[in-house]
Design an enzyme around this catalytic site. Structure first.
Site, PDB file in Angstrom:
ATOM      1  N   GLU A  67       0.811  -1.217   0.000  1.00 28.59           N
ATOM      2  CA  GLU A  67       0.000   0.000   0.000  1.00 28.59           C
ATOM      3  C   GLU A  67       0.846   1.269   0.000  1.00 28.59           C
ATOM      4  O   GLU A  67       0.372   2.349   0.370  1.00 28.59           O
ATOM      5  CB  GLU A  67      -0.944  -0.015   1.203  1.00 28.59           C
ATOM      6  N   SER A 123      -6.350  -2.755   1.295  1.00 30.68           N
ATOM      7  CA  SER A 123      -6.557  -2.323  -0.090  1.00 30.68           C
ATOM      8  C   SER A 123      -6.912  -3.474  -1.022  1.00 30.68           C
ATOM      9  O   SER A 123      -6.766  -3.365  -2.233  1.00 30.68           O
ATOM     10  CB  SER A 123      -5.318  -1.578  -0.627  1.00 30.68           C
ATOM     11  N   SER A 174     -11.180   9.663  -0.059  1.00 28.89           N
ATOM     12  CA  SER A 174     -11.293   8.375   0.633  1.00 28.89           C
ATOM     13  C   SER A 174     -12.581   8.302   1.449  1.00 28.89           C
ATOM     14  O   SER A 174     -13.191   9.320   1.774  1.00 28.89           O
ATOM     15  CB  SER A 174     -10.091   8.157   1.550  1.00 28.89           C
TER      16      SER A 174
END
Length: 350
Positions: free
Chosen positions: A42, A184, A322
């Site tokens: 990530e 993720s 996000s």
């Protein structure tokens, strides 16, 4: 002389690298280190989160000090220099995702340096990143979680042993296979038969020595953002529902980061009773795991059945787009105000 003294070498280093640092004083302004990058898969997601946070810190009138850890785990400024910079700052935001940053290792490093920081400490970070441990702890406290088993050691290559474990647990296709650590959706695969299951286990095992195999939960994906305030209050923002790109097999990394067809609906269209239940459960998860500062708790809400916790992110993705900031925007808190709350809470706790 202490590190806050006139001839403190850490402050001298900070002033040398950031000539304006000596002017940031009074009026509540602080020097805020933002750590980003890291050696996990990530890495790029963390860089995006960190850059967004740096801009917010500067908008708040503080001095943002970006510190990048490269994909091999090395501090770009050098570890010795990074330590001195961290000790010269008032607070650190560890904007790393995954192993090496969200798993308690960086938190332990900052604790040793006596540096105040945003977010959960060592134990909650370590448990939160380990999906197996998270679910074991939550189950022990009566909080429903996604049904599944953990494969390790010989089970990762012994087909019969793996199938026997799944049979005993009452798990059948379709299944989701994922690394026990990480986020993720890297290494996550939907398996619909034996060949795809074996391939999925091999892919997930490349990310770590333990692999989760879980029942597919048909229904809705609902996230809740949990935020701790400086006075110790813990609140949630309006829930968010994920509508993944229908061209993708599930809410995978492509659907998360590269698809314009994925939609996030916030506030989620859920009835008041479910909203209250999810809020209470999210706060219970936060408190049971000993979290601090912030977290995102992800739920599956089956078409027929009770909501279950899928996972927790103790430092979720933090770009302005996000999910975590989106939820707080729906509650009336801007991106910068959320960052300000995190900083003030960390300082109050310290």
């Amino acid at each position: 002389m202490g590190r806050m003294g006139r001839h403190d070498p850490a402050r001298d280093l900070l002033r040398h690298r950031f000539p304006g640092a000596q002017d940031v004083r009074g009026g509540g302004a602080m020097k805020v280190a933002v750590v980003m990058g890291g050696a996990s898969p990530e890495h790029d997601v963390s860089l995006a989160s960190g850059k967004g946070i740096v801009k917010a810190v500067e908008l708040l009138g503080h001095m943002a000090i970006p510190l990048v850890i490269d994909a091999d785990g090395n501090w770009l400024d050098g570890q010795h220099e990074a330590i001195e910079i961290l000790q010269a700052c008032d607070v650190t935001i560890p904007a790393l995702h995954g192993e090496g940053g969200e798993d308690g290792s960086l938190q332990g490093f900052l604790d040793q340096l006596h540096v105040p920081y945003v977010g959960s400490g060592i134990a909650a970070s370590a448990v939160g990143l380990d999906k197996r441990l998270t679910k074991a702890v939550l189950k022990a406290h009566g909080i429903p979680v996604t049904p599944g088993v953990t494969l390790r050691g010989a089970e990762l290559t012994d087909t019969e042993a793996a199938l026997q474990k799944l049979k005993v647990a009452g798990l059948d296709f379709p299944l989701f296979v994922k690394p026990a650590n990480g986020g993720s959706s890297f290494g996550v695969t939907r398996a619909t038969n034996l060949p795809t299951l074996l391939a999925a286990i091999a892919e997930a095992a490349a990310f770590g020595p333990q692999v989760l195999v879980e029942r597919e939960m048909a229904g809705r994906e609902i996230d809740l953002a949990v935020l701790e305030f400086p006075d110790g209050r813990v609140e949630t923002a309006p829930a968010l529902e994920i509508h993944a790109d229908p061209e993708q097999p599930f809410f995978n990394a492509t659907a998360k980061y590269d698809s314009s067809a994925t939609r996030f609906v916030v506030p989620a269209r859920i009835d008041p009773e479910l909203a209250v239940r999810l809020r209470r459960t999210a706060i219970d998860v936060f408190e049971v795991l000993g979290c601090e500062g912030l977290a995102r708790v992800d739920f599956f809400v089956p078409r027929d059945g009770e909501p279950v916790v899928n996972e927790i992110n103790t430092f979720p993705g933090f770009t302005p787009a996000s999910q975590f900031p989106r939820m707080w925007a729906a509650a009336g808190l801007s991106y910068a105000e959320v960052v300000n709350t995190l900083i003030r809470t960390a300082v109050a706790r310290a």
